[in-house]
Design a protein around this motif. Sequence first.
Motif, PDB file in Angstrom:
ATOM      1  N   GLY A  36     -30.899  28.366  34.982  1.00  0.00           N
ATOM      2  CA  GLY A  36     -29.816  27.438  34.660  1.00  0.00           C
ATOM      3  C   GLY A  36     -30.174  26.004  34.991  1.00  0.00           C
ATOM      4  O   GLY A  36     -31.303  25.687  35.357  1.00  0.00           O
ATOM      5  N   MET A  37     -29.163  25.159  34.862  1.00  0.00           N
ATOM      6  CA  MET A  37     -29.355  23.738  35.141  1.00  0.00           C
ATOM      7  C   MET A  37     -28.232  23.276  36.071  1.00  0.00           C
ATOM      8  O   MET A  37     -27.063  23.589  35.839  1.00  0.00           O
ATOM      9  CB  MET A  37     -29.286  22.993  33.816  1.00  0.00           C
ATOM     10  N   ARG A  38     -28.633  22.590  37.153  1.00  0.00           N
ATOM     11  CA  ARG A  38     -27.635  22.174  38.136  1.00  0.00           C
ATOM     12  C   ARG A  38     -27.583  20.662  38.297  1.00  0.00           C
ATOM     13  O   ARG A  38     -28.504  19.965  37.877  1.00  0.00           O
ATOM     14  CB  ARG A  38     -27.985  22.794  39.507  1.00  0.00           C
ATOM     15  N   ARG A  39     -26.493  20.203  38.949  1.00  0.00           N
ATOM     16  CA  ARG A  39     -26.428  18.803  39.375  1.00  0.00           C
ATOM     17  C   ARG A  39     -27.093  18.710  40.747  1.00  0.00           C
ATOM     18  O   ARG A  39     -27.288  19.738  41.405  1.00  0.00           O
ATOM     19  CB  ARG A  39     -24.976  18.335  39.475  1.00  0.00           C
ATOM     20  N   TRP A  40     -27.379  17.494  41.195  1.00  0.00           N
ATOM     21  CA  TRP A  40     -28.123  17.303  42.441  1.00  0.00           C
ATOM     22  C   TRP A  40     -27.447  17.989  43.635  1.00  0.00           C
ATOM     23  O   TRP A  40     -28.095  18.426  44.581  1.00  0.00           O
ATOM     24  CB  TRP A  40     -28.301  15.798  42.719  1.00  0.00           C
ATOM     25  N   ASP A  41     -26.075  18.115  43.576  1.00  0.00           N
ATOM     26  CA  ASP A  41     -25.373  18.725  44.713  1.00  0.00           C
ATOM     27  C   ASP A  41     -25.226  20.235  44.546  1.00  0.00           C
ATOM     28  O   ASP A  41     -24.575  20.900  45.362  1.00  0.00           O
ATOM     29  CB  ASP A  41     -23.997  18.073  44.894  1.00  0.00           C
ATOM     30  N   GLY A  42     -25.811  20.787  43.498  1.00  0.00           N
ATOM     31  CA  GLY A  42     -25.828  22.248  43.330  1.00  0.00           C
ATOM     32  C   GLY A  42     -24.773  22.775  42.367  1.00  0.00           C
ATOM     33  O   GLY A  42     -24.800  23.951  42.014  1.00  0.00           O
ATOM     34  N   ARG A  43     -23.845  21.928  41.939  1.00  0.00           N
ATOM     35  CA  ARG A  43     -22.854  22.414  40.963  1.00  0.00           C
ATOM     36  C   ARG A  43     -23.552  22.691  39.642  1.00  0.00           C
ATOM     37  O   ARG A  43     -24.418  21.928  39.221  1.00  0.00           O
ATOM     38  CB  ARG A  43     -21.752  21.348  40.742  1.00  0.00           C
ATOM     39  N   TRP A  44     -23.176  23.774  38.999  1.00  0.00           N
ATOM     40  CA  TRP A  44     -23.837  24.144  37.752  1.00  0.00           C
ATOM     41  C   TRP A  44     -23.453  23.216  36.609  1.00  0.00           C
ATOM     42  O   TRP A  44     -22.285  22.878  36.445  1.00  0.00           O
ATOM     43  CB  TRP A  44     -23.469  25.582  37.344  1.00  0.00           C
ATOM     44  N   ILE A  45     -24.463  22.853  35.815  1.00  0.00           N
ATOM     45  CA  ILE A  45     -24.190  22.215  34.518  1.00  0.00           C
ATOM     46  C   ILE A  45     -24.168  23.351  33.498  1.00  0.00           C
ATOM     47  O   ILE A  45     -23.220  23.517  32.750  1.00  0.00           O
ATOM     48  CB  ILE A  45     -25.279  21.174  34.153  1.00  0.00           C
ATOM     49  N   VAL A  46     -25.237  24.143  33.518  1.00  0.00           N
ATOM     50  CA  VAL A  46     -25.302  25.329  32.657  1.00  0.00           C
ATOM     51  C   VAL A  46     -25.772  26.485  33.533  1.00  0.00           C
ATOM     52  O   VAL A  46     -26.858  26.404  34.123  1.00  0.00           O
ATOM     53  CB  VAL A  46     -26.333  25.136  31.513  1.00  0.00           C
ATOM     54  N   GLU A  47     -24.975  27.515  33.660  1.00  0.00           N
ATOM     55  CA  GLU A  47     -25.388  28.648  34.492  1.00  0.00           C
ATOM     56  C   GLU A  47     -26.463  29.468  33.792  1.00  0.00           C
ATOM     57  O   GLU A  47     -26.471  29.544  32.559  1.00  0.00           O
ATOM     58  CB  GLU A  47     -24.190  29.537  34.797  1.00  0.00           C
ATOM     59  N   ALA A  48     -27.319  30.071  34.601  1.00  0.00           N
ATOM     60  CA  ALA A  48     -28.386  30.899  34.026  1.00  0.00           C
ATOM     61  C   ALA A  48     -27.763  31.962  33.145  1.00  0.00           C
ATOM     62  O   ALA A  48     -26.853  32.667  33.558  1.00  0.00           O
ATOM     63  CB  ALA A  48     -29.185  31.547  35.148  1.00  0.00           C
ATOM     64  N   ALA A  49     -28.206  32.021  31.915  1.00  0.00           N
ATOM     65  CA  ALA A  49     -27.657  33.027  31.001  1.00  0.00           C
ATOM     66  C   ALA A  49     -28.772  33.542  30.115  1.00  0.00           C
ATOM     67  O   ALA A  49     -29.742  32.832  29.838  1.00  0.00           O
ATOM     68  CB  ALA A  49     -26.567  32.394  30.139  1.00  0.00           C
ATOM     69  N   GLU A  50     -28.642  34.763  29.700  1.00  0.00           N
ATOM     70  CA  GLU A  50     -29.619  35.348  28.806  1.00  0.00           C
ATOM     71  C   GLU A  50     -29.327  34.834  27.403  1.00  0.00           C
ATOM     72  O   GLU A  50     -28.366  35.246  26.762  1.00  0.00           O
ATOM     73  CB  GLU A  50     -29.483  36.879  28.877  1.00  0.00           C
TER      74      GLU A  50
END
Length: 387
Positions: free
Chosen positions: A72-86
């Motif tokens: 996935g892709m996160r913001r610098w503080d760990g909040r998800w931008i896009v969660e890991a998904a298949e």
Amino acid sequence: MRTAIVVGAGIGGVTAAVALEQCGWQVTMLERAAELGEVGAGISVWPGAAAVLEELGVEGVAKAARLGEAAGMRRWDGRWIVEAAELGIELPVMLHRAQLHQLIRDRLGSAVTIHTGTTVTGVTQDSDGVTVTATSVAPASAGSGGAGPAGAASGSVGAGGAEYRAELVVAADGIRSGIRGLLASEYKGPRYSGYTAYRGIAEVEVEDSGGETWGRGQRFGFAKLIDGRIYWYATANREPGGADDDVKELFANWHEPIPALLAATRAVLRNDIYDLPTPLLPFVHGRVLLLGDAAHAMTPNMGRGACSAIEDAGALARVLRAGKDLSAYDAERRPATTKLVKRSHQIGVIGQLDSKLACTVRDAVLAMGGKTAGLLAKRRKVEQSPV
Ligand SMILES: Cc1cc2nc3c(=O)[nH]c(=O)nc-3n(C[C@H](O)[C@H](O)[C@H](O)COP(=O)(O)OP(=O)(O)OC[C@H]3O[C@@H](n4cnc5c(N)ncnc54)[C@H](O)[C@@H]3O)c2cc1C
């Protein structure tokens, strides 16, 4: 036997040498560095390049690699931008660079002669062949054939250096290719991207399976290697040639495991990031052809530069086997790599945005895109599943 000279023994050059040898050519490789090898970092190998390596009989890549995981892709503080998904899309495998280089080199046979410590300074061609001039330090012969300058390609040594002659020259001499400069002095050459990349290998165990984290003017990504170590990379907006940053400090307040990875890293590589401006130069100039970064250096945002060099070598082999004109190599590879150079550049521009507003909008758009892609992938799965 037909003869070729490959200039540069990076991933592109060694793959080209393997490809040429398998097409029945005798190959002389000229490499400036005193020793063959690659830097201590990871590398993503995408399915297209893995298929070429398999075709060329390079063994052990699957064994040495860890399959990429949906990340996935996160913001610098760990909040998800896009969660890991298949997402049902192709994923690369991750390898240590030195290991990949070695696996390709292992496939070189006795028709390849390697001269290390040999810097190419000139290339001239006529209707019969190409003459390459080079200067050497020390006794500079290594590798399969082990012959001197008069090895595979015909050569001679004079007071000013050595001369080599062959039917074909493959310029795999990297982004600052001297041969490209000799072929087309009007071409501007590398352009600075505005950011610097840092890379390292962390020796620490973490649960997190990796992915990318985007902040303002900075990014961080990591992935596991097969031996459990973690390859990480990071970027920051910087002037070229600036002083070395303390990467630990740059990412000190980013989410875990980023600070932990940096704390567990012994050596950090730093590269100012450049690519080649489009339109790219033609890849074929008579008997001299450009391959790898010399032809199409791209920013590393898609992790495709070395893979494209490997695919160039695969295309060259197909062209030679089919007895086609070399222009077929240019026709296949230049449009494909032009797209990658452009797309990679754009990703870099978006990834390195640093204004608060622009980053908020960017992250929102990415989040929406990620959700849509996830939904589409789920629908595809349902449609494709047997009833
Ligand atoms: C931070 C970063 C991360 C990356 N991550 C990935 C990734 O995950 N996946 C991927 O596919 N790509 C990645 N890349 C891109 C990849 O590293 C390059 O595209 C690839 O290494 C280019 O290989 P090459 O053989 O064309 O050139 P190079 O590796 O630059 O090799 C050129 C060789 O030519 C030699 N040479 C130069 N001039 C002369 C001369 N005059 N005479 C003799 N020898 C000479 C040099 O010494 C060198 O050995 C990344 C790049 C960076 C900067």
